[in-house]
Write a protein that holds these residues in place. Structure first.
Motif, PDB file in Angstrom:
ATOM      1  N   PHE A  43       0.828  -1.215   0.000  1.00  0.00           N
ATOM      2  CA  PHE A  43       0.000   0.000   0.000  1.00  0.00           C
ATOM      3  C   PHE A  43       0.859   1.260   0.000  1.00  0.00           C
ATOM      4  N   LEU A  44       1.979   1.214   0.711  1.00  0.00           N
ATOM      5  CA  LEU A  44       2.905   2.342   0.711  1.00  0.00           C
ATOM      6  C   LEU A  44       3.462   2.571  -0.693  1.00  0.00           C
ATOM      7  N   ALA A  45       3.841   1.505  -1.371  1.00  0.00           N
ATOM      8  CA  ALA A  45       4.367   1.617  -2.736  1.00  0.00           C
ATOM      9  C   ALA A  45       3.322   2.188  -3.682  1.00  0.00           C
ATOM     10  N   ILE A  46       2.069   1.730  -3.544  1.00  0.00           N
ATOM     11  CA  ILE A  46       0.995   2.240  -4.401  1.00  0.00           C
ATOM     12  C   ILE A  46       0.768   3.724  -4.157  1.00  0.00           C
ATOM     13  N   SER A  47       0.759   4.139  -2.884  1.00  0.00           N
ATOM     14  CA  SER A  47       0.507   5.553  -2.593  1.00  0.00           C
ATOM     15  C   SER A  47       1.670   6.437  -3.035  1.00  0.00           C
ATOM     16  N   SER A  70       3.559  13.080  -7.370  1.00  0.00           N
ATOM     17  CA  SER A  70       4.370  13.795  -8.370  1.00  0.00           C
ATOM     18  C   SER A  70       5.352  14.678  -7.613  1.00  0.00           C
ATOM     19  N   SER A  71       6.537  14.806  -8.179  1.00  0.00           N
ATOM     20  CA  SER A  71       7.572  15.585  -7.497  1.00  0.00           C
ATOM     21  C   SER A  71       8.176  16.609  -8.444  1.00  0.00           C
ATOM     22  N   GLU A  72       8.719  17.643  -7.834  1.00  0.00           N
ATOM     23  CA  GLU A  72       9.395  18.684  -8.596  1.00  0.00           C
ATOM     24  C   GLU A  72      10.605  19.135  -7.797  1.00  0.00           C
ATOM     25  N   MET A  73      11.740  19.235  -8.485  1.00  0.00           N
ATOM     26  CA  MET A  73      12.950  19.686  -7.825  1.00  0.00           C
ATOM     27  C   MET A  73      13.507  20.888  -8.574  1.00  0.00           C
ATOM     28  N   ILE A  74      13.789  21.915  -7.826  1.00  0.00           N
ATOM     29  CA  ILE A  74      14.426  23.112  -8.382  1.00  0.00           C
ATOM     30  C   ILE A  74      15.780  23.250  -7.705  1.00  0.00           C
ATOM     31  N   HIS A  75      16.816  23.286  -8.545  1.00  0.00           N
ATOM     32  CA  HIS A  75      18.169  23.406  -8.005  1.00  0.00           C
ATOM     33  C   HIS A  75      18.967  24.316  -8.929  1.00  0.00           C
ATOM     34  N   ASN A  76      19.264  25.468  -8.430  1.00  0.00           N
ATOM     35  CA  ASN A  76      20.111  26.396  -9.191  1.00  0.00           C
ATOM     36  C   ASN A  76      20.957  27.183  -8.198  1.00  0.00           C
ATOM     37  N   ASP A  77      21.609  28.248  -8.697  1.00  0.00           N
ATOM     38  CA  ASP A  77      22.497  29.024  -7.823  1.00  0.00           C
ATOM     39  C   ASP A  77      21.738  29.783  -6.740  1.00  0.00           C
ATOM     40  N   ILE A  78      20.482  30.080  -6.986  1.00  0.00           N
ATOM     41  CA  ILE A  78      19.705  30.902  -6.064  1.00  0.00           C
ATOM     42  C   ILE A  78      18.932  30.057  -5.049  1.00  0.00           C
ATOM     43  N   PRO A 131      -2.102  12.995  -4.902  1.00  0.00           N
ATOM     44  CA  PRO A 131      -3.539  13.135  -5.144  1.00  0.00           C
ATOM     45  C   PRO A 131      -4.303  12.744  -3.872  1.00  0.00           C
ATOM     46  N   ALA A 132      -5.551  13.121  -3.786  1.00  0.00           N
ATOM     47  CA  ALA A 132      -6.336  12.921  -2.564  1.00  0.00           C
ATOM     48  C   ALA A 132      -6.365  11.455  -2.127  1.00  0.00           C
ATOM     49  N   LEU A 133      -6.680  10.548  -3.032  1.00  0.00           N
ATOM     50  CA  LEU A 133      -6.791   9.135  -2.666  1.00  0.00           C
ATOM     51  C   LEU A 133      -5.454   8.577  -2.168  1.00  0.00           C
ATOM     52  N   GLU A 134      -4.379   8.902  -2.871  1.00  0.00           N
ATOM     53  CA  GLU A 134      -3.067   8.407  -2.469  1.00  0.00           C
ATOM     54  C   GLU A 134      -2.624   9.004  -1.142  1.00  0.00           C
ATOM     55  N   SER A 135      -2.966  10.265  -0.876  1.00  0.00           N
ATOM     56  CA  SER A 135      -2.570  10.870   0.397  1.00  0.00           C
ATOM     57  C   SER A 135      -3.320  10.227   1.562  1.00  0.00           C
ATOM     58  N   ILE A 136      -4.587   9.904   1.362  1.00  0.00           N
ATOM     59  CA  ILE A 136      -5.352   9.217   2.408  1.00  0.00           C
ATOM     60  C   ILE A 136      -4.782   7.821   2.624  1.00  0.00           C
ATOM     61  N   LEU A 160      -1.746   6.813   2.012  1.00  0.00           N
ATOM     62  CA  LEU A 160      -0.441   6.958   2.652  1.00  0.00           C
ATOM     63  C   LEU A 160      -0.600   7.211   4.144  1.00  0.00           C
ATOM     64  N   PHE A 161      -1.501   8.097   4.526  1.00  0.00           N
ATOM     65  CA  PHE A 161      -1.709   8.414   5.938  1.00  0.00           C
ATOM     66  C   PHE A 161      -2.179   7.181   6.706  1.00  0.00           C
ATOM     67  N   ILE A 162      -3.149   6.460   6.165  1.00  0.00           N
ATOM     68  CA  ILE A 162      -3.662   5.260   6.831  1.00  0.00           C
ATOM     69  C   ILE A 162      -2.579   4.189   6.921  1.00  0.00           C
ATOM     70  N   THR A 163      -1.832   4.007   5.836  1.00  0.00           N
ATOM     71  CA  THR A 163      -0.767   3.003   5.813  1.00  0.00           C
ATOM     72  C   THR A 163       0.311   3.319   6.835  1.00  0.00           C
ATOM     73  N   LEU A 164       0.741   4.584   6.900  1.00  0.00           N
ATOM     74  CA  LEU A 164       1.780   4.957   7.868  1.00  0.00           C
ATOM     75  C   LEU A 164       1.280   4.811   9.300  1.00  0.00           C
ATOM     76  N   ALA A 165       0.032   5.189   9.539  1.00  0.00           N
ATOM     77  CA  ALA A 165      -0.539   5.049  10.887  1.00  0.00           C
ATOM     78  C   ALA A 165      -0.625   3.577  11.284  1.00  0.00           C
ATOM     79  N   MET A 166      -1.119   2.745  10.378  1.00  0.00           N
ATOM     80  CA  MET A 166      -1.225   1.307  10.680  1.00  0.00           C
ATOM     81  C   MET A 166       0.153   0.676  10.873  1.00  0.00           C
ATOM     82  N   THR A 167       1.126   1.093  10.075  1.00  0.00           N
ATOM     83  CA  THR A 167       2.483   0.565  10.215  1.00  0.00           C
ATOM     84  C   THR A 167       3.048   0.937  11.573  1.00  0.00           C
ATOM     85  N   PHE A 168       2.884   2.180  11.975  1.00  0.00           N
ATOM     86  CA  PHE A 168       3.376   2.644  13.277  1.00  0.00           C
ATOM     87  C   PHE A 168       2.733   1.836  14.405  1.00  0.00           C
TER      88      PHE A 168
END
Length: 174
Positions: free
Chosen positions: A30-34, A39-47, A56-61, A63-71
């Motif tokens: 379930f963690l892998a699916i979530s 989606s990720s974005e990385m900005i890396h420059n001199d500044i 997305p909403a479903l994956e965030s829910i 992820l939260f349930i999976t992490l809570a259950m794992t803990f």
């Protein structure tokens, strides 16, 4: 089968250990699916340097349930091992031992049960690994499906081991 005057029960934590492993494997799936839905974005420059991760909403829910259950399961798992070690000081279990916890080798009978279960798991892998490898070679699958395939193999390993040990212990308790 008798251990120090007491019958080895299905409630022995080492017998239950494969069930715990299967639960953690499912949670990891379930963690892998979530995480795959993020989606990720990385900005890396001199500044600046920034990294953002959006779910997305479903994956965030999920992820939260999976992490809570794992803990919660990790806390219960630690309590179970601590309780086992307190009740059986001569058979202490460690989180860091190399030998799998589910090996029950206190006497010849338990060694036989463990060996039979391990043989069945080995037979499963002899057939399953080439089959899964062929599927991965024939089909262009995403990394998520590769992870799910590996988790399925791991789940089946513990499932086969557990069923085999339960079968022998059920016979013994009758």
């Amino acid at each position: 089968l008798v251990r120090g005057g007491e019958t080895i029960m299905k409630k022995d934590f080492r017998v239950q250990y494969p069930l715990w492993q299967m639960a953690f494997i499912i949670l990891f799936g379930f963690l892998a699916i979530s995480l795959t839905g993020a989606s990720s974005e990385m900005i890396h420059n001199d500044i600046e340097f920034s990294y953002s991760l959006e779910f997305p909403a479903l994956e965030s829910i999920l992820l939260f349930i999976t992490l809570a259950m794992t803990f919660i399961l990790i806390i219960i798992f630690i309590m179970k091992i601590t309780n086992h070690n307190r009740r059986h000081p001569q058979q202490k279990l460690s989180f860091w031992q190399i030998k799998p916890i589910e090996y029950l080798e206190e006497d010849e009978g338990m060694t036989y049960i463990t060996r039979r279960a391990a043989q069945k798991v080995y037979t499963f892998f002899v057939w399953a690994l080439p089959f899964v490898a062929m599927i991965y070679l024939l089909f262009n699958l995403s990394r998520l499906w590769i992870v799910i395939g590996i988790l399925f193999l791991a789940f089946m390993q513990y499932f086969i081991f557990y069923i085999e040990v339960r079968k022998y212990l059920s016979k013994d308790e009758d």
